[in-house]
Scaffold this active site. Sequence first.
Site, PDB file in Angstrom:
ATOM      1  N   ARG A 142       0.833  -1.203   0.000  1.00  0.00           N
ATOM      2  CA  ARG A 142       0.000   0.000   0.000  1.00  0.00           C
ATOM      3  C   ARG A 142       0.864   1.248   0.000  1.00  0.00           C
ATOM      4  O   ARG A 142       1.866   1.328   0.713  1.00  0.00           O
ATOM      5  CB  ARG A 142      -0.901   0.037   1.240  1.00  0.00           C
ATOM      6  CG  ARG A 142      -1.974  -0.990   1.246  1.00  0.00           C
ATOM      7  CD  ARG A 142      -3.085  -0.663   2.226  1.00  0.00           C
ATOM      8  NE  ARG A 142      -2.640  -0.180   3.525  1.00  0.00           N
ATOM      9  CZ  ARG A 142      -3.459   0.139   4.502  1.00  0.00           C
ATOM     10  NH1 ARG A 142      -4.767   0.028   4.340  1.00  0.00           N
ATOM     11  NH2 ARG A 142      -3.021   0.565   5.652  1.00  0.00           N
ATOM     12  N   THR A 192      -1.849   7.421  -0.226  1.00  0.00           N
ATOM     13  CA  THR A 192      -3.162   7.187  -0.855  1.00  0.00           C
ATOM     14  C   THR A 192      -3.872   5.958  -0.294  1.00  0.00           C
ATOM     15  O   THR A 192      -5.078   5.797  -0.489  1.00  0.00           O
ATOM     16  CB  THR A 192      -2.998   6.976  -2.362  1.00  0.00           C
ATOM     17  OG1 THR A 192      -2.230   5.759  -2.569  1.00  0.00           O
ATOM     18  CG2 THR A 192      -2.257   8.139  -3.027  1.00  0.00           C
ATOM     19  N   ASP A 238       0.794  -3.629  11.546  1.00  0.00           N
ATOM     20  CA  ASP A 238       1.202  -3.955  10.174  1.00  0.00           C
ATOM     21  C   ASP A 238       1.663  -5.410  10.132  1.00  0.00           C
ATOM     22  O   ASP A 238       2.721  -5.757  10.673  1.00  0.00           O
ATOM     23  CB  ASP A 238       2.328  -3.015   9.728  1.00  0.00           C
ATOM     24  CG  ASP A 238       2.666  -3.213   8.259  1.00  0.00           C
ATOM     25  OD1 ASP A 238       2.963  -4.365   7.876  1.00  0.00           O
ATOM     26  OD2 ASP A 238       2.629  -2.235   7.503  1.00  0.00           O
ATOM     27  N   ASP A 253       5.203  -6.003   8.653  1.00  0.00           N
ATOM     28  CA  ASP A 253       6.272  -5.550   9.564  1.00  0.00           C
ATOM     29  C   ASP A 253       6.384  -6.455  10.780  1.00  0.00           C
ATOM     30  O   ASP A 253       7.479  -6.728  11.272  1.00  0.00           O
ATOM     31  CB  ASP A 253       6.006  -4.124  10.045  1.00  0.00           C
ATOM     32  CG  ASP A 253       6.163  -3.083   8.941  1.00  0.00           C
ATOM     33  OD1 ASP A 253       6.453  -3.469   7.785  1.00  0.00           O
ATOM     34  OD2 ASP A 253       5.979  -1.884   9.234  1.00  0.00           O
TER      35      ASP A 253
HETATM   36  O1  PRP Z   1      -7.110  -3.810   2.373  1.00  0.00           O
HETATM   37  P1  PRP Z   1      -5.965  -2.882   2.120  1.00  0.00           P
HETATM   38  O2  PRP Z   1      -6.251  -1.473   2.535  1.00  0.00           O
HETATM   39  O3  PRP Z   1      -5.488  -2.957   0.701  1.00  0.00           O
HETATM   40  O4  PRP Z   1      -4.785  -3.323   3.097  1.00  0.00           O
HETATM   41  C1  PRP Z   1      -4.428  -4.655   3.266  1.00  0.00           C
HETATM   42  C2  PRP Z   1      -3.056  -4.916   2.734  1.00  0.00           C
HETATM   43  O5  PRP Z   1      -2.088  -4.232   3.564  1.00  0.00           O
HETATM   44  C3  PRP Z   1      -1.106  -5.168   3.994  1.00  0.00           C
HETATM   45  O6  PRP Z   1      -0.042  -5.249   3.126  1.00  0.00           O
HETATM   46  P2  PRP Z   1       1.019  -4.049   2.991  1.00  0.00           P
HETATM   47  O7  PRP Z   1       0.585  -3.118   1.913  1.00  0.00           O
HETATM   48  O8  PRP Z   1       1.281  -3.455   4.327  1.00  0.00           O
HETATM   49  O9  PRP Z   1       2.300  -4.797   2.456  1.00  0.00           O
HETATM   50  P3  PRP Z   1       3.262  -5.815   3.243  1.00  0.00           P
HETATM   51  O10 PRP Z   1       2.505  -7.114   3.318  1.00  0.00           O
HETATM   52  O11 PRP Z   1       4.463  -5.898   2.388  1.00  0.00           O
HETATM   53  O12 PRP Z   1       3.553  -5.257   4.605  1.00  0.00           O
HETATM   54  C4  PRP Z   1      -1.894  -6.457   4.065  1.00  0.00           C
HETATM   55  O13 PRP Z   1      -1.085  -7.583   4.135  1.00  0.00           O
HETATM   56  C5  PRP Z   1      -2.758  -6.388   2.848  1.00  0.00           C
HETATM   57  O14 PRP Z   1      -2.141  -6.881   1.683  1.00  0.00           O
HETATM   58  O1  URA Z   2      -4.222  -2.687   9.867  1.00  0.00           O
HETATM   59  C1  URA Z   2      -3.643  -2.942   8.811  1.00  0.00           C
HETATM   60  C2  URA Z   2      -4.070  -2.436   7.569  1.00  0.00           C
HETATM   61  C3  URA Z   2      -3.396  -2.782   6.454  1.00  0.00           C
HETATM   62  N1  URA Z   2      -2.327  -3.588   6.531  1.00  0.00           N
HETATM   63  C4  URA Z   2      -1.898  -4.097   7.720  1.00  0.00           C
HETATM   64  O2  URA Z   2      -0.903  -4.847   7.770  1.00  0.00           O
HETATM   65  N2  URA Z   2      -2.561  -3.752   8.836  1.00  0.00           N
HETATM   66 MG    MG Z   3       2.541  -4.099   5.573  1.00  0.00          MG
END
Ligand code: PRP
Ligand code: URA
Ligand code: MG
Length: 207
Positions: free
Chosen positions: A102, A106, A198, A201
């Site tokens: 993400r 945005t 997260d 993370d």
């Molecule tokens: O429903 P949304 O608003 O799209 O958010 C959810 C997304 O956010 C997180 O990934 P992130 O973008 O943090 O990437 P990561 O898994 O690399 O930490 C999570 O694992 C989803 O893929």
């Molecule tokens: O709460 C949240 C939202 C998006 N992605 C995450 O990992 N946690």
């Molecule tokens: Mg993430």
Amino acid sequence: MNTHVVDHPLAAVLLTAMRDARSDNATFRAALRRLTHMLVYEAMREAPVETFDVVTPIATTDGVRLTHPPLLVPVLRAGLGMVEQASSLIPQARVGFVGMARDEETHLPVPYLESLPADLFGIPVYVLDPMLATGGSMVHTIELLVARGATDVTAVCVVAAPEGVAALSASGYPVRLVTAAVDEGLNEDAFIVPGLGDAGDRQFGPR
Ligand SMILES: O=P(O)(O)OC[C@H]1O[C@H](OP(=O)(O)OP(=O)(O)O)[C@H](O)[C@@H]1O
Ligand SMILES: O=c1cc[nH]c(=O)[nH]1
Ligand SMILES: [Mg+2]
């Protein structure tokens, strides 16, 4: 859209370990693996099976196998922590990969990896991602799957926000949701409240 909340004391205990800010990365990953086992087990409850003859040391009887072995699709990074457990539960499953992160401003998903079979017609697909927040990442993933002919998609998530559930439902795609919890909502940074932070993370460290 069908939403199944896996409401089980053992699942709730594991979810609590994941929510707890004091859990270190290894504890978080271990709880995610074990909770994934329960979520996928429940998600497969209605999977069609076919019978075949199996010969025991004593007699021949009906054996059972999955009619349509599924495709598992972890959404990187966070979904990576679910795939080993899911594929050990379903050894016949194939695995495809989608990667996206993400944008912090945005909150929209920025795709960076797409490694999927070309033809998914007739193959049940289980998308593995711990978090369904705005739903943008899941809807984008399902778009990729439907473009390859998928008609039977299950989103397997640990925590969902009502906003993400609504987005999946509004997408009109052939999807159902299996999750351990539907939380209160999103905060101004589009993080799930109370959520677990997260999920990428907390498994692997900050990007
Ligand atoms: O429903 P949304 O608003 O799209 O958010 C959810 C997304 O956010 C997180 O990934 P992130 O973008 O943090 O990437 P990561 O898994 O690399 O930490 C999570 O694992 C989803 O893929
Ligand atoms: O709460 C949240 C939202 C998006 N992605 C995450 O990992 N946690
Ligand atoms: Mg993430």
